[in-house]
Scaffold this active site. Structure first.
Site, PDB file in Angstrom:
ATOM      1  NE  ARG A 160       1.974   9.919  12.520  1.00 51.60           N
ATOM      2  CZ  ARG A 160       2.643   8.816  12.841  1.00 51.60           C
ATOM      3  NH1 ARG A 160       3.475   8.294  11.974  1.00 51.60           N
ATOM      4  NH2 ARG A 160       2.530   8.277  14.027  1.00 51.60           N
ATOM      5  NE  ARG A 162      13.038   5.991  11.127  1.00 53.65           N
ATOM      6  CZ  ARG A 162      13.032   7.312  10.997  1.00 53.65           C
ATOM      7  NH1 ARG A 162      14.144   7.952  10.744  1.00 53.65           N
ATOM      8  NH2 ARG A 162      11.918   7.997  11.121  1.00 53.65           N
ATOM      9  CG  ASP A 206       1.640   1.660   9.376  1.00 56.56           C
ATOM     10  OD1 ASP A 206       2.306   2.042   8.404  1.00 56.56           O
ATOM     11  OD2 ASP A 206       0.757   2.359   9.904  1.00 56.56           O
ATOM     12  CB  SER A 228      10.331   6.590  14.361  1.00 52.52           C
ATOM     13  OG  SER A 228       9.873   7.803  13.911  1.00 52.52           O
ATOM     14  CG  ASP A 241      -0.254  -0.208   2.546  1.00 50.41           C
ATOM     15  OD1 ASP A 241       0.984  -0.329   2.550  1.00 50.41           O
ATOM     16  OD2 ASP A 241      -0.934  -0.273   3.585  1.00 50.41           O
ATOM     17  CG  HIS A 242       3.169   2.505   3.323  1.00 51.31           C
ATOM     18  ND1 HIS A 242       2.115   1.753   3.770  1.00 51.31           N
ATOM     19  CD2 HIS A 242       3.473   3.361   4.333  1.00 51.31           C
ATOM     20  CE1 HIS A 242       1.798   2.142   5.008  1.00 51.31           C
ATOM     21  NE2 HIS A 242       2.603   3.117   5.361  1.00 51.31           N
TER      22      HIS A 242
HETATM   23 FE1  SF4 Z   1      -1.118   4.520   4.771  1.00 47.36          FE
HETATM   24 FE2  SF4 Z   1      -0.095   5.195   7.129  1.00 47.36          FE
HETATM   25 FE3  SF4 Z   1      -1.479   6.972   5.681  1.00 47.36          FE
HETATM   26 FE4  SF4 Z   1      -2.706   4.983   6.820  1.00 47.36          FE
HETATM   27  S1  SF4 Z   1      -1.606   6.632   7.866  1.00 47.36           S
HETATM   28  S2  SF4 Z   1      -3.010   5.673   4.716  1.00 47.36           S
HETATM   29  S3  SF4 Z   1      -1.214   3.333   6.639  1.00 47.36           S
HETATM   30  S4  SF4 Z   1       0.467   6.041   5.153  1.00 47.36           S
END
Ligand code: SF4
Length: 803
Positions: A485, A682, A200, A680, A135-136
């Site tokens: 975010r 990481r 994630d 994070s 997805d990313h």
């Molecule tokens: Fe993808 Fe993370 Fe955005 Fe959700 S918050 S859509 S998992 S990048």
């Protein structure tokens, strides 16, 4: 590394690993009677009976009412006696829990290193069910079809690798276009009472369905994938009491955008947020998922909700009726999915949903929260752009059927008045199921009719994969999104873009005005005939009246894929994005001797240690990404960034000198100040120093997660007993441990002595502290946690073959 069988036996006792043969959820004799589900639901249903049995043991020891989060978490503790007995009830915020999560989910960017590490353990399959989600890496630009095709081309080697790992180890592979990890988890795997780990930060989204779901790094995921207990300091519990009922323009998103303003980005750190109160029963399951999703923005370990009728409805709508029945039974008969009466929270915050107004958060931080009624004034006061440049809805946070149907009701109203959006409007469906259902129910036509662009079922603009061509870099502009975010440059790579977070309903209303000060609760729009009108509050269905459409069935992996041992893992030897991992060398069995490569001055976060941005593309290639090691660090002796000096005074970039010393066979140490490795979690920040020959990090204090990550990779993390000793050590100094062997072989007492010899001949004896547990000592001896777990697993496998 060789480890004797006796040692292995002792180590296994100490770690209490899950036997290899128990892939899937553990069962209990009464499970088949009380909470039975058909075989095809087995690996998706928590082992309720076993969890209840363990919870009984916890109750015997703690003898007090428990919150919901405590019930779920503590019933996943490997050994309640070891964890809770003799602690005088001092658990939250103090006791480290060893947990056996039920499931693992991984997104494409982070799955690469998680799987590369898992492979080195030599196991034939994962110990628990797991899934991979592509997805990313998918860019949003021209719309779903073209973008998906282009992104698959660019990232094919990564997708091929992940697919091949799925085949070999029996992990569900959700390919590019299938949807966003958290939406797919909600639709398929999240279940009340489940405990899962996800690679994630927004894994807590699954709390909308009553799970405890925690975002972790790849090495932590490997713990669960190998059946090794995963360690977590018992979080404190923050109770959020919801009263009343949302109405008008307010939406579930406003619960969390409001709460973010109250708690700030650090207010949830070390807490699980547990919602309770009569208002909970009024929320949709997907609305609760939105709220849990953004708990990550206040730093919470995770968030969760008690079992509700809306969860049951959602489970039924997503073709999981037997699981819904089992959850209802375990809740009705045992109260497992709600807090005990009288359970106490460490803090309580109350929110009245009836009077909650829409909020808009930002720019640049998700906790700058402004009620909609004050937003126009805030725009003026802060000189934020007065015009909106784009509106984006969807992402894992807000792409439910309910979100889309409420948005469609607004777009329809505008269409009836002959009004079009004033700015570009983008929609990212969270999954193929959502895409197909909104197409079937006519919403997609409504959106396209308004000129919207429907992007692929993927993260796209939410993670910076937005090929935006209507602004230039550096151009100040404002966007409204329903994402979670909004750090600088997160969406379009432009640090001057201000992303304001809000509900999809408010984003949609605002695109028809284009004015950042517009408030649909009181302001009017002008229709095609020049008449004023107001948008009515949005209306929508919680679930699709004619059911969810599955869409393209080719995206659906087998429900319980079996590992194919003969399958090859696909990694090209010429790839610059993927490389198989070589196990780190085991401890050589003698005191360490090394030289100080760098003394770091001041703040040193995981961003300084392992920079992100353009380096992300190398996440699956340890050698390549290691060229970023500590490039953000400041050299204490010269004040320079990314500069270290060799014995002859020659200056190098920090990773360059690491590579040089590695090639010369010279182990090295880094000295640092306070809270080394904050930020994070990481894992590359621990992997890369180890890969380049780092043996020890000596600092004034560590961020705990990074300290744990170093231990997992076989790096010795020490802190000064006397912080002033930091000043006694110079660059290139020789350091010898004097009693490391004693610590490793005989005891785990907390002090290690170092002999320091500076280049000028001055010598110092320095006392340092370590916090290694017995298990972590074994990680160090084996060279890394993965080496150790791999040895255990291979030995266990060999024993099973003999039986
Ligand atoms: Fe993808 Fe993370 Fe955005 Fe959700 S918050 S859509 S998992 S990048």
């Amino acid at each position: 590394m060789t480890v004797s069988s006796r040692n292995l036996h002792l180590l296994r006792l100490s770690l209490r690993v899950r036997p290899i043969g128990t892939r899937g959820f553990a069962s209990h004799s009464s499970e088949s009677i009380s909470f039975s589900v058909p075989p095809e639901f087995k690996t998706r249903t928590p082992p309720y009976a076993a969890l209840l049995t363990r919870l009984d043991k916890v109750r015997e020891i703690l003898n007090r009412p428990l919150t919901l989060a405590e019930k779920i978490l503590y019933s996943h503790v490997v050994d309640p006696e070891e964890a809770f007995a003799g602690k005088n009830g001092q658990i939250r915020g103090e006791t480290y829990l060893k947990l056996n999560p039920d499931r693992v989910a991984m997104q494409d960017a982070s799955a690469q290193m998680a799987l590369l590490q898992f492979m080195t353990c030599g196991m034939d399959s994962t110990a628990v069910p797991a899934s991979i989600h592509c997805d990313h890496l998918i860019v949003g630009h021209d719309g779903a079809e073209k973008d998906l095709k282009a992104s698959i081309e660019v990232n094919s080697e990564v997708f091929d690798f992940l697919r091949s790992c799925g085949r070999k180890y029996g992990i569900q592979f959700w390919g590019p276009g299938s949807g966003i990890i958290h939406q797919i988890v909600l639709e398929n795997f999240s279940v009340p009472g489940l405990m899962m780990l996800g690679t994630d930060s927004h894994t807590p989204n699954a709390g909308g369905l009553g799970a405890i779901a925690i975002g972790v790094g790849g090495a932590d995921a490997v713990d669960a994938l190998t059946g090794t207990p995963w360690e977590l300091k018992a979080p404190r519990i923050l109770g959020v009491k919801l009263t009343g009922q949302l109405n008008g323009w307010s939406a579930p998103k406003d619960v969390i955008t409001h709460l973010a303003g109250v708690l700030t980005v650090r207010g949830g750190t070390g807490y699980i947020i547990e919602y309770f109160g009569e208002g909970v029963q009024t929320l949709s399951c997907t609305g609760m998922a939105t709220i849990c999703n953004m708990g990550a923005e206040v730093g919470a370990t995770t968030s969760t909700f008690p079992y509700t009728d809306s969860m049951k409805r959602y489970l039924m709508a997503t073709r999981r009726e037997p699981i819904a029945n089992a959850a209802s039974a375990v809740n009705n008969l045992h109260g497992y999915l709600r807090a005990d009466a009288g359970a106490e929270y460490d803090q309580v915050i109350e929110i009245n949903l009836s009077s909650l107004e829409p909020h808009i958060n930002g720019p640049f931080t998700p906790d700058l929260s402004t009620p909609l009624s004050q937003f126009g004034e805030a725009v003026q006061k802060n000189s934020w752009p007065s015009k909106l440049s784009a509106g984006l809805i969807g992402s894992c946070t807000n792409s439910s059927y309910q979100d889309m149907s409420r948005v469609a009701s607004i777009v329809r109203q505008a269409k009836e008045r002959g009004v079009k959006p004033k700015v570009p409007f983008f929609i990212t469906p969270g999954s193929e199921q959502i895409r197909a259902t909104i197409e079937n129910d006519g919403f997609t036509d409504v959106f396209l009719g308004a000129g919207a662009k429907v992007l692929a079922n993927a993260c796209g603009p939410c993670i910076g994969q937005w090929a935006r061509d209507d602004t230039t870099k550096g151009e100040v502009n404002a966007i409204l999104t329903s994402f979670n975010r909004n750090f600088r440059a997160r969406n379009d790579g432009n640090p001057a873009t201000m992303n304001f977070l809000t509900s999809p309903e408010i984003v949609t209303a605002m695109i028809y005005s284009g004015d950042m000060a517009f408030n649909p609760l009181k302001d009017k729009l002008i229709d095609a005939n020049g008449n004023e009108f107001m948008l009515e509050p949005p209306q929508g269905d919680e679930l699709p009246p004619s059911g969810f459409q599955q869409g393209d069935l080719e995206y659906l992996p087998p429900i319980d894929p079996k590992p194919i041992q003969s399958a090859e893992v696909v990694v090209s030897s010429t790839s610059d994005r993927l490389a198989l991992l070589e196990p780190f060398e085991p401890f050589e069995g003698r005191e360490l001797k090394m030289n100080v490569l760098l003394k770091v001055k001041g703040k040193c976060t995981t961003d300084h240690i392992s920079a992100a941005g353009a380096w992300l593309k190398y996440k699956g290639h340890l050698e390549n990404i290691s060229n970023n090691t500590l490039i953000g660090a400041v050299n204490e002796e010269t004040g320079e960034v990314n500069k270290a000096y060799d014995f002859d005074g020659a200056g190098y970039g920090i990773p360059e000198l690491m590579i040089k010393w590695k090639s010369e066979g010279r182990p090295w140490a880094v000295l640092a100040e306070h809270n080394y490795g904050e930020g994070s979690a990481r894992e590359h920040a621990a992997l890369s120093p180890r890969f380049l020959g780092g043996r020890m990090i000596l600092c004034k204090s560590f961020a705990r997660i990074h300290e744990t990550n170093l231990k997992k990779q076989g790096v010795l993390p020490l802190t000064f007993v006397d912080e002033a000793d930091y000043d006694l050590v110079n660059g290139c100094a020789n350091i010898e441990t004097l009693d490391l062997l004693q610590m490793l072989n005989n005891s785990v007492s907390g002090v290690i002595t170092l002999k320091v010899t500076n280049q000028d001949g001055s010598e110092h004896i320095i006392k340092t502290k370590h916090t290694m547990s017995k298990d972590q000592v074994e990680f160090f001896k084996a060279g890394s946690a993965i080496n150790y777990i791999g040895s255990l697993r291979r030995h266990q496998h060999a024993q099973e073959q003999q039986i």
